[in-house]
Design a protein around this motif. Structure first.
Motif, PDB file in Angstrom:
ATOM      1  N   GLU A 172       0.827  -1.202   0.000  1.00  0.00           N
ATOM      2  CA  GLU A 172       0.000   0.000   0.000  1.00  0.00           C
ATOM      3  C   GLU A 172       0.863   1.255   0.000  1.00  0.00           C
ATOM      4  O   GLU A 172       0.577   2.217  -0.723  1.00  0.00           O
ATOM      5  CB  GLU A 172      -0.945   0.007   1.206  1.00  0.00           C
ATOM      6  N   GLU A 173       1.922   1.247   0.803  1.00  0.00           N
ATOM      7  CA  GLU A 173       2.777   2.442   0.845  1.00  0.00           C
ATOM      8  C   GLU A 173       3.352   2.744  -0.537  1.00  0.00           C
ATOM      9  O   GLU A 173       3.333   3.888  -0.996  1.00  0.00           O
ATOM     10  CB  GLU A 173       3.925   2.264   1.840  1.00  0.00           C
ATOM     11  N   TYR A 174       3.850   1.710  -1.208  1.00  0.00           N
ATOM     12  CA  TYR A 174       4.511   1.968  -2.492  1.00  0.00           C
ATOM     13  C   TYR A 174       3.513   2.202  -3.622  1.00  0.00           C
ATOM     14  O   TYR A 174       3.856   2.834  -4.623  1.00  0.00           O
ATOM     15  CB  TYR A 174       5.530   0.864  -2.796  1.00  0.00           C
ATOM     16  N   PHE A 175       2.291   1.733  -3.451  1.00  0.00           N
ATOM     17  CA  PHE A 175       1.245   2.078  -4.427  1.00  0.00           C
ATOM     18  C   PHE A 175       0.984   3.582  -4.394  1.00  0.00           C
ATOM     19  O   PHE A 175       0.924   4.234  -5.444  1.00  0.00           O
ATOM     20  CB  PHE A 175      -0.045   1.314  -4.110  1.00  0.00           C
ATOM     21  N   TRP A 176       0.847   4.137  -3.187  1.00  0.00           N
ATOM     22  CA  TRP A 176       0.533   5.561  -3.064  1.00  0.00           C
ATOM     23  C   TRP A 176       1.743   6.436  -3.369  1.00  0.00           C
ATOM     24  O   TRP A 176       1.592   7.611  -3.739  1.00  0.00           O
ATOM     25  CB  TRP A 176      -0.023   5.866  -1.671  1.00  0.00           C
ATOM     26  N   GLN A 177       2.938   5.885  -3.260  1.00  0.00           N
ATOM     27  CA  GLN A 177       4.117   6.653  -3.663  1.00  0.00           C
ATOM     28  C   GLN A 177       4.277   6.673  -5.189  1.00  0.00           C
ATOM     29  O   GLN A 177       5.107   7.422  -5.712  1.00  0.00           O
ATOM     30  CB  GLN A 177       5.379   6.076  -3.021  1.00  0.00           C
ATOM     31  N   GLU A 178       3.503   5.836  -5.884  1.00  0.00           N
ATOM     32  CA  GLU A 178       3.506   5.769  -7.348  1.00  0.00           C
ATOM     33  C   GLU A 178       4.907   5.502  -7.899  1.00  0.00           C
ATOM     34  O   GLU A 178       5.352   6.106  -8.877  1.00  0.00           O
ATOM     35  CB  GLU A 178       2.927   7.055  -7.947  1.00  0.00           C
ATOM     36  N   LEU A 179       5.595   4.572  -7.246  1.00  0.00           N
ATOM     37  CA  LEU A 179       6.928   4.175  -7.685  1.00  0.00           C
ATOM     38  C   LEU A 179       6.862   2.801  -8.346  1.00  0.00           C
ATOM     39  O   LEU A 179       5.912   2.043  -8.129  1.00  0.00           O
ATOM     40  CB  LEU A 179       7.874   4.122  -6.481  1.00  0.00           C
ATOM     41  N   PRO A 180       7.856   2.452  -9.170  1.00  0.00           N
ATOM     42  CA  PRO A 180       7.871   1.102  -9.761  1.00  0.00           C
ATOM     43  C   PRO A 180       7.856   0.069  -8.643  1.00  0.00           C
ATOM     44  O   PRO A 180       8.532   0.241  -7.616  1.00  0.00           O
ATOM     45  CB  PRO A 180       9.200   1.068 -10.522  1.00  0.00           C
ATOM     46  N   PHE A 181       7.121  -1.012  -8.845  1.00  0.00           N
ATOM     47  CA  PHE A 181       6.986  -1.999  -7.773  1.00  0.00           C
ATOM     48  C   PHE A 181       6.574  -3.345  -8.364  1.00  0.00           C
ATOM     49  O   PHE A 181       6.124  -3.425  -9.513  1.00  0.00           O
ATOM     50  CB  PHE A 181       5.947  -1.524  -6.752  1.00  0.00           C
ATOM     51  N   VAL A 182       6.736  -4.385  -7.545  1.00  0.00           N
ATOM     52  CA  VAL A 182       6.308  -5.735  -7.936  1.00  0.00           C
ATOM     53  C   VAL A 182       5.162  -6.130  -7.021  1.00  0.00           C
ATOM     54  O   VAL A 182       5.354  -6.290  -5.809  1.00  0.00           O
ATOM     55  CB  VAL A 182       7.450  -6.759  -7.800  1.00  0.00           C
ATOM     56  N   TYR A 183       3.984  -6.281  -7.585  1.00  0.00           N
ATOM     57  CA  TYR A 183       2.811  -6.657  -6.795  1.00  0.00           C
ATOM     58  C   TYR A 183       2.501  -8.143  -6.980  1.00  0.00           C
ATOM     59  O   TYR A 183       2.841  -8.748  -8.000  1.00  0.00           O
ATOM     60  CB  TYR A 183       1.599  -5.822  -7.211  1.00  0.00           C
ATOM     61  N   HIS A 198       3.445  -5.716 -12.505  1.00  0.00           N
ATOM     62  CA  HIS A 198       4.013  -4.398 -12.203  1.00  0.00           C
ATOM     63  C   HIS A 198       2.917  -3.379 -11.892  1.00  0.00           C
ATOM     64  O   HIS A 198       3.210  -2.241 -11.546  1.00  0.00           O
ATOM     65  CB  HIS A 198       4.886  -3.910 -13.361  1.00  0.00           C
ATOM     66  N   GLU A 199       1.661  -3.807 -12.019  1.00  0.00           N
ATOM     67  CA  GLU A 199       0.538  -2.952 -11.655  1.00  0.00           C
ATOM     68  C   GLU A 199      -0.206  -3.575 -10.485  1.00  0.00           C
ATOM     69  O   GLU A 199      -0.245  -4.795 -10.327  1.00  0.00           O
ATOM     70  CB  GLU A 199      -0.410  -2.785 -12.847  1.00  0.00           C
ATOM     71  N   CYS A 200      -0.818  -2.722  -9.666  1.00  0.00           N
ATOM     72  CA  CYS A 200      -1.531  -3.207  -8.479  1.00  0.00           C
ATOM     73  C   CYS A 200      -2.954  -3.587  -8.857  1.00  0.00           C
ATOM     74  O   CYS A 200      -3.831  -2.725  -8.982  1.00  0.00           O
ATOM     75  CB  CYS A 200      -1.531  -2.123  -7.399  1.00  0.00           C
ATOM     76  N   ASP A 201      -3.187  -4.889  -9.044  1.00  0.00           N
ATOM     77  CA  ASP A 201      -4.510  -5.377  -9.445  1.00  0.00           C
ATOM     78  C   ASP A 201      -5.305  -5.956  -8.279  1.00  0.00           C
ATOM     79  O   ASP A 201      -6.402  -6.468  -8.479  1.00  0.00           O
ATOM     80  CB  ASP A 201      -4.356  -6.440 -10.538  1.00  0.00           C
ATOM     81  N   GLY A 202      -4.729  -5.899  -7.069  1.00  0.00           N
ATOM     82  CA  GLY A 202      -5.429  -6.444  -5.903  1.00  0.00           C
ATOM     83  C   GLY A 202      -5.298  -7.953  -5.817  1.00  0.00           C
ATOM     84  O   GLY A 202      -4.839  -8.617  -6.747  1.00  0.00           O
ATOM     85  N   HIS A 203      -5.691  -8.487  -4.665  1.00  0.00           N
ATOM     86  CA  HIS A 203      -5.609  -9.934  -4.440  1.00  0.00           C
ATOM     87  C   HIS A 203      -6.993 -10.447  -4.052  1.00  0.00           C
ATOM     88  O   HIS A 203      -7.464 -10.222  -2.940  1.00  0.00           O
ATOM     89  CB  HIS A 203      -4.591 -10.247  -3.341  1.00  0.00           C
ATOM     90  N   PHE A 204      -7.654 -11.111  -5.002  1.00  0.00           N
ATOM     91  CA  PHE A 204      -9.026 -11.571  -4.810  1.00  0.00           C
ATOM     92  C   PHE A 204      -9.131 -12.545  -3.639  1.00  0.00           C
ATOM     93  O   PHE A 204      -9.997 -12.401  -2.773  1.00  0.00           O
ATOM     94  CB  PHE A 204      -9.532 -12.227  -6.098  1.00  0.00           C
ATOM     95  N   GLY A 205      -8.255 -13.542  -3.598  1.00  0.00           N
ATOM     96  CA  GLY A 205      -8.352 -14.575  -2.566  1.00  0.00           C
ATOM     97  C   GLY A 205      -8.179 -14.031  -1.162  1.00  0.00           C
ATOM     98  O   GLY A 205      -8.800 -14.520  -0.219  1.00  0.00           O
ATOM     99  N   LEU A 206      -7.337 -13.011  -1.013  1.00  0.00           N
ATOM    100  CA  LEU A 206      -7.107 -12.395   0.299  1.00  0.00           C
ATOM    101  C   LEU A 206      -8.047 -11.230   0.556  1.00  0.00           C
ATOM    102  O   LEU A 206      -8.030 -10.653   1.647  1.00  0.00           O
ATOM    103  CB  LEU A 206      -5.655 -11.908   0.398  1.00  0.00           C
ATOM    104  N   ALA A 207      -8.847 -10.875  -0.455  1.00  0.00           N
ATOM    105  CA  ALA A 207      -9.727  -9.702  -0.381  1.00  0.00           C
ATOM    106  C   ALA A 207      -8.919  -8.462   0.007  1.00  0.00           C
ATOM    107  O   ALA A 207      -9.332  -7.642   0.822  1.00  0.00           O
ATOM    108  CB  ALA A 207     -10.870  -9.943   0.616  1.00  0.00           C
ATOM    109  N   ALA A 208      -7.729  -8.349  -0.608  1.00  0.00           N
ATOM    110  CA  ALA A 208      -6.823  -7.246  -0.304  1.00  0.00           C
ATOM    111  C   ALA A 208      -6.669  -6.338  -1.520  1.00  0.00           C
ATOM    112  O   ALA A 208      -6.478  -6.818  -2.634  1.00  0.00           O
ATOM    113  CB  ALA A 208      -5.457  -7.787   0.115  1.00  0.00           C
ATOM    114  N   LYS A 209      -6.739  -5.022  -1.297  1.00  0.00           N
ATOM    115  CA  LYS A 209      -6.553  -4.068  -2.397  1.00  0.00           C
ATOM    116  C   LYS A 209      -5.086  -3.976  -2.803  1.00  0.00           C
ATOM    117  O   LYS A 209      -4.758  -3.721  -3.955  1.00  0.00           O
ATOM    118  CB  LYS A 209      -7.039  -2.678  -1.978  1.00  0.00           C
TER     119      LYS A 209
END
Length: 707
Positions: free
Chosen positions: A463-474, A540-551
């Protein structure tokens, strides 16, 4: 190379755009404003895209996307009878059936282009014809050599999805004898339709099929898992400085006085996470401390290149094939008790409702107080000796950890996270690698503590790195296809359950699994639910995790054994130290999609190899039990047989052709077979008694008959 890739992605994106119309290369160059001096590079990119099966070039020289020709790219998943299915590019199922006479010499795992010949409808899968083989998926095949009187022979592939045996001419046998497990290089493709066997050349003899260890070695070779590290990598490890200097300590937050433990299996050697917990007023201050592997593994070093190539450690029943050499994975990077270690720590303040109200991610130096085991923590929490005494110093912290585990789990379940109650099988081997027992066990409280702590840490970091809008591995787990949920809904209706709501939501599946908990149908419903879901992968994009119900979700907690975690650590450390320049961000953005794709494929390969070894050892365990009777339940029903699972997770099949008390008809709508004369019914979830009649590692099959 990065510039080439960037331009390649840009051109492909342009061609696949909805508004694109067929154009010649010169027209695309003009529209993309490609300078004349770059014409040679542009032409080379077009050739590469065509060679990789990403585009089609018409007879008139115009470039078109595959979709315009009703063509898809994917991986051919073969079947022993010659037909197969297509797994779409990126690892997702496309469910395209390929008849045996339409495979065009493709074999299992080949990357192919498929022309869709008939579309999917309610009753049938889409059907296609392979028109081009882009890349052979298996360069070498492992199998058992069978000699002929003339000195030549055939190799029976270990991979049961390869339809044909491989002919070996006398001069290509490498003097292999009957029963040798060998590695074969294909020198001439076969043809299932014309009944022509492929021809091969034996390049390695692994040993005789009955020699200890050869069975697992054959699986390692089958999945092309790298066993040894190159001399370059070993030399680079020798040159590493494992001393922690005062200068390095001064850069970090010193957490050596903070009480922390590791909780792992008794035989674990690569300890990459430690945990601490303090109570501050009404707040749980949870620390998750992860080995700072990136400090020792520099980007683009030989060590890094090898780690990327492997992407993951592989855990087989008798060994671990590590992503990193033992000097790191079991040595300086392992968070062993009583020694200073460099780490990346995520410190989270969590309230009584399980909300992370504050957090920080820091470079730290730690010193673990105690190495504990899952079994020991379970026993200590129950007050049982000798662990109650051994862990006495940490009793209060363990109780608080268990309390926080319950809070986090309750919150996670409330939001819709799905938990399957599958029993895990642990296969016990003797000194010769022979299976002597299979133990079935469900998740324990102590493993639940680590699971919940790692989950909340991974969510917080993502979540922190999503809001920082930096390259990341989700770590992404997409919503299941509505069609698969409809099939699941229809399936569970026969058990008297009705899935509610038209929207696909994890809560509906969670409720379904909970509804059947503790019933005879629990395992069947859980499996059907799992099959309806997509497979999690790295993106490389944050698509959420359905099984964990996590954004927001990522893998941050295991850099010793997972390359995406190592990549994340590099990004975090660069960000903490102000080294994420615009150029670095651009470089990460360019390389991230390919890295995610590669690591996802390597993860799947590792899982397949682990599953193959487990299945093989389960079959070996049953080989001396011919004639024994067992109780089990029907786990699957097909038009060729009924699968029965035993309490120890061993699964075998009752062939319909062996059921001679009646002629049984397959009822695919209700997942059952019915006797024409007796009207006897065998259906999913039903408890049955069976007798073992065959168990063969060669064919990877266990055969039962009903009693």
């Amino acid at each position: 190379m990065e510039k080439f890739k960037k331009h390649k992605d840009l051109i492909l994106e342009f061609i696949k755009n909805d508004g694109y119309i067929a154009m010649k290369p010169s027209e695309i160059m003009f529209l993309l404003d490609v300078p004349a001096k770059d014409k040679a590079e542009f032409s080379e990119i077009i050739k590469v895209l065509e060679r990789e099966g990403e585009i089609i070039i018409t007879k008139k020289g115009k470039i078109m996307p595959l979709e315009d020709f009703n063509i898809v790219k994917g991986v051919f998943l073969g079947h022993a009878k010659g037909f197969g299915f297509i797994r779409g590019d990126g690892g997702r199922e496309n469910d395209i059936f390929i008849p045996a006479n339409k495979t065009n010499t493709a074999t299992h795992k080949d990357i192919v282009l498929v022309k869709i010949t008939s579309k999917k409808d309610v009753n049938y899968s889409a059907e296609g014809e392979i028109i081009k083989i882009i890349e052979r998926g298996i360069s070498n095949i492992v199998g058992i050599f069978e000699s002929t009187l003339k000195g030549s022979g055939f190799v029976i592939p270990r991979e049961t999805k390869i339809a044909q045996d491989i002919f070996i001419a006398k001069e290509n046998t490498l003097k292999a004898v009957q029963g040798h497990v060998v590695v074969v290089k294909i020198i001439k493709a076969g043809n299932v339709e014309r009944n022509l066997n492929p021809e091969g050349k034996i390049i390695e003899i692994l040993g005789h099929i009955n020699e200890p260890g050869v069975d697992i070695l054959s699986v390692i070779k089958q999945f092309e898992l790298p066993l040894v590290f190159s001399e370059k990598v070993i030399e680079e490890v020798r040159m590493l400085d494992f001393n922690i200097t005062d200068e390095e300590i001064a850069k970090r937050e010193d957490l050596r006085s903070l009480t922390m433990i590791t909780i792992d299996g008794e035989d674990s050697k690569d300890l990459d996470d430690a945990v601490s917990l303090e109570i501050v007023g009404d707040i749980y201050r949870l620390g998750v401390h992860i080995a700072d592997v990136s400090h020792y593994v520099s980007e683009n070093s030989e060590l890094d290149k090898e780690a990327f190539k492997r992407s993951t450690s592989v855990y087989l029943v008798d060994r671990v094939i590590p992503m990193l050499p033992h000097e790191l994975s079991n040595g300086i990077c392992s968070l062993n008790a009583g020694v200073d270690r460099l780490s990346l720590s995520c410190i989270m303040d969590i309230d009584k409702s399980g909300n992370v109200v504050a957090h920080k991610i820091i470079e730290s130096i730690i010193n673990v107080d105690k190495r504990t085991s899952y079994n020991g923590v379970n026993e200590a929490l129950l007050g049982n000796e000798p662990y109650a005494t051994e862990y006495k110093e940490f009793a209060e912290m363990l109780n608080n950890m268990n309390e926080l585990r319950d809070i986090l789990r309750t919150k996670r379940i409330k939001r819709g996270a799905i938990e399957f109650g599958f029993a895990e099988a642990k296969i016990i081997l003797d000194a010769d690698g022979v299976p002597v027992d299979i133990i079935s066990a469900k998740r324990s409280v102590s493993s639940g503590i680590i699971e919940e702590f790692m989950l909340i840490c991974n969510e917080t970091v993502a979540e922190e790195y999503f809001w920082q809008e930096l390259p990341f591995v989700y770590r992404s787990h997409e919503e299941p296809d509505r069609e698969k949920i409809d099939i699941l809904s229809e399936f569970v209706r026969k058990f008297g359950y009705h899935m509610k709501g038209k929207q696909t939501h994890s809560k509906s599946i969670q409720k379904l699994v909970q509804e059947f908990e503790g019933t005879d149908e629990e395992a069947v419903i859980s499996r059907a639910s799992l099959r309806s879901l997509k497979q999690a992968r790295y993106t490389h994009e944050c698509d959420g995790h359905f099984g964990l119900a996590a954004k927001y979700y990522c893998h941050f907690t295991s850099p010793i054994r997972r390359y995406p975690d190592l990549m994340i650590h590099r990004i975090i450390k660069a960000n903490i130290n102000g080294k994420l320049s615009d150029e670095e961000i651009q470089r990460f953005n360019i390389n991230m999609p390919d890295m995610c794709k590669h690591t996802s494929l390597c993860e799947r390969r590792a899982e397949d190899a682990e599953r193959e070894v487990d299945n093989m050892k389960k079959i070996q365990f049953m080989e001396d039990k011919i004639g024994w009777e067992f109780e089990g339940f029907i786990s699957s029903v097909t038009n060729w047989g009924i699968y029965v699972e035993l309490p120890n997770t061993v699964e075998g099949m009752v062939s319909l052709s062996d059921m001679n008390d009646d002629y049984y008809v397959y009822d695919n709508k209700n997942y059952r077979v019915i006797g024409e004369r007796t009207k006897k019914i065998y259906e999913l979830g039903q408890k049955v008694r069976v007798k073992l009649v065959r168990a063969s590692v060669g064919s990877m099959k266990i055969d039962f008959v009903f009693i």
